[in-house]
Design a protein around this motif. Structure first.
Motif, PDB file in Angstrom:
ATOM      1  N   GLY A   1     157.744  26.078  10.187  1.00 28.85           N
ATOM      2  CA  GLY A   1     157.358  25.053  11.279  1.00 28.85           C
ATOM      3  C   GLY A   1     157.932  23.636  11.161  1.00 28.85           C
TER       4      GLY A   1
ATOM      5  N   ALA B   1     160.320  21.567  13.632  1.00 28.76           N
ATOM      6  CA  ALA B   1     159.794  20.345  14.346  1.00 28.76           C
ATOM      7  C   ALA B   1     160.294  18.992  13.839  1.00 28.76           C
ATOM      8  CB  ALA B   1     158.324  20.173  14.243  1.00 28.76           C
TER       9      ALA B   1
ATOM     10  N   ILE C   1     154.844  33.384  16.116  1.00 31.99           N
ATOM     11  CA  ILE C   1     154.103  32.148  16.698  1.00 31.99           C
ATOM     12  C   ILE C   1     155.245  31.146  16.883  1.00 31.99           C
ATOM     13  CG2 ILE C   1     152.674  30.351  16.206  1.00 31.99           C
ATOM     14  CD1 ILE C   1     151.003  32.587  14.492  1.00 31.99           C
ATOM     15  N   LEU C   2     155.963  30.629  16.227  1.00 33.86           N
ATOM     16  CA  LEU C   2     157.119  29.703  16.201  1.00 33.86           C
ATOM     17  C   LEU C   2     157.980  30.135  17.251  1.00 33.86           C
ATOM     18  CD1 LEU C   2     157.976  28.952  12.429  1.00 33.86           C
ATOM     19  CD2 LEU C   2     156.593  27.659  13.792  1.00 33.86           C
TER      20      LEU C   2
ATOM     21  N   VAL D   1     157.219  31.817  19.947  1.00 32.73           N
ATOM     22  CA  VAL D   1     156.593  31.586  21.336  1.00 32.73           C
ATOM     23  C   VAL D   1     156.597  30.147  21.483  1.00 32.73           C
ATOM     24  CG1 VAL D   1     154.357  31.720  22.510  1.00 32.73           C
ATOM     25  CG2 VAL D   1     155.239  33.544  21.038  1.00 32.73           C
ATOM     26  N   LEU D   2     156.299  29.228  20.490  1.00 37.18           N
ATOM     27  CA  LEU D   2     156.102  27.872  20.732  1.00 37.18           C
ATOM     28  C   LEU D   2     157.428  27.169  21.168  1.00 37.18           C
ATOM     29  CD1 LEU D   2     153.916  26.813  17.689  1.00 37.18           C
ATOM     30  CD2 LEU D   2     153.580  26.677  19.833  1.00 37.18           C
ATOM     31  N   THR D   3     158.843  27.987  20.565  1.00 38.30           N
ATOM     32  CA  THR D   3     159.861  27.041  20.879  1.00 38.30           C
ATOM     33  C   THR D   3     160.267  27.745  22.292  1.00 38.30           C
ATOM     34  OG1 THR D   3     160.902  29.013  19.514  1.00 38.30           O
ATOM     35  CG2 THR D   3     160.660  26.809  18.614  1.00 38.30           C
TER      36      THR D   3
ATOM     37  N   TRP E   1     158.220  28.992  24.818  1.00 39.37           N
ATOM     38  CA  TRP E   1     157.195  28.871  26.076  1.00 39.37           C
ATOM     39  C   TRP E   1     156.361  27.558  25.610  1.00 39.37           C
ATOM     40  CZ3 TRP E   1     157.231  34.321  24.851  1.00 39.37           C
ATOM     41  CH2 TRP E   1     158.146  35.014  25.391  1.00 39.37           C
ATOM     42  N   GLY E   2     156.476  27.177  24.691  1.00 38.87           N
ATOM     43  CA  GLY E   2     155.685  25.797  24.468  1.00 38.87           C
ATOM     44  C   GLY E   2     156.448  24.464  24.520  1.00 38.87           C
ATOM     45  N   ASP E   3     157.521  24.508  24.779  1.00 41.32           N
ATOM     46  CA  ASP E   3     158.401  23.077  25.131  1.00 41.32           C
ATOM     47  C   ASP E   3     158.309  22.506  23.614  1.00 41.32           C
ATOM     48  OD1 ASP E   3     158.605  23.408  27.733  1.00 41.32           O
ATOM     49  OD2 ASP E   3     156.680  22.235  28.096  1.00 41.32           O
ATOM     50  N   VAL E   4     158.354  23.227  22.332  1.00 36.15           N
ATOM     51  CA  VAL E   4     158.720  22.656  21.097  1.00 36.15           C
ATOM     52  C   VAL E   4     160.246  22.620  20.822  1.00 36.15           C
ATOM     53  CG1 VAL E   4     158.333  23.052  18.698  1.00 36.15           C
ATOM     54  CG2 VAL E   4     156.415  23.199  20.322  1.00 36.15           C
TER      55      VAL E   4
ATOM     56  N   ASP F   1     163.533  23.078  18.783  1.00 39.75           N
ATOM     57  CA  ASP F   1     163.862  23.577  17.706  1.00 39.75           C
ATOM     58  C   ASP F   1     164.818  22.759  17.291  1.00 39.75           C
ATOM     59  OD1 ASP F   1     164.478  25.090  15.271  1.00 39.75           O
ATOM     60  OD2 ASP F   1     165.140  26.767  16.540  1.00 39.75           O
TER      61      ASP F   1
END
Length: 237
Positions: A23, A27, A96-97, A99-101, A103-106, A108
């Motif tokens: 993660g 990030a 989890i990562l 999903v974050l990238t 749909w979570g606007d994270v 990569d």
């Protein structure tokens, strides 16, 4: 202590290692990114040794489990159960990562979900050699420092610093694996080249772990304790 508690500890420990370590790569910004990633892996490993070490030994790495197996401190059945728990934990963390990238606007920063790979800054032979040597160093430190009761208080520090150090060496080259589970999770969700190259980051870390077990036996001789006598590299006998 039941086997279930050990396996849950390995599952959760590997999940946290991959989630925090990979993660941080996902990030991290370009400036200082290598140091951030190295410290993230080192700090979470240090924490895990002191928290789940008394439960499972805090292997959270199939190469470490192989080293412990070859040292005679875990049964083949126990090692397989650890490997399953470790791979499952890595998969959940990678999910989890992912999903974050997605749909979570994270954003990569690695462009590949923090997966390991070769080709841009290192070739296949270089990656194979690098992963073998760095995993050898890491697993050797784990096996040696956990064999001495006088090192117990500093075990987590030694292991965490070693993991951080090997990441400082290889993050910009192949992303640093030294842990087949760490490579497995992100590669499954990234697919493509990461999945095609995954075998390199499974085979050669395991080779490094096996070599470390052989050298540790030479270094320690008959002084290595039996199963359950120390924290960070034991498992069910």
């Amino acid at each position: 202590m039941t086997d279930t508690r050990r396996h849950v500890a390995e599952f959760l420990g590997t999940l946290l290692l991959v989630l925090v370590g990979v993660g941080s790569a996902v990030a991290a910004r370009v400036d200082g990114g290598v140091v951030v990633v190295a410290l993230a892996f080192g700090f979470i490993m240090l924490t895990l040794v002191y928290t789940i070490g008394p439960l499972s030994g805090s292997h959270v790495n199939p190469a470490v489990t192989l080293g412990v197996l070859l040292s005679g401190e875990i049964s083949r059945r126990g090692a397989v159960a650890y490997w399953i728990a470790q791979l499952a934990g890595a998969l959940v963390a990678a999910f989890i990562l992912w999903v974050l990238t997605r749909w979570g606007d994270v954003a990569d920063q690695t462009g590949a979900l923090g997966s390991n790979g070769y080709g841009a800054t290192i070739n296949l032979g270089g990656a194979a050699l690098l992963e073998t040597v760095l995993t050898f160093v890491f697993v050797l430190v784990v096996l040696v420092v956990t064999s001495r009761t006088e090192y117990r208080a500093a075990t987590g520090v030694a292991i965490g610093l070693t993991l951080a150090a090997v990441h400082l060496v290889a993050v910009t080259l192949d992303g640093t694996s030294v842990n087949p589970a760490r490579s497995f999770g992100p590669a499954v969700f990234e697919g493509g080249a990461a999945l095609r190259q995954l075998w390199v980051f499974i085979v050669f870390p395991l080779l490094g772990g096996a070599l470390a077990a052989l050298v540790a036996r030479l270094i320690l001789g008959s002084s290595r304790p039996g199963p359950g006598e120390h924290g960070a590299a034991t498992g069910p006998a």
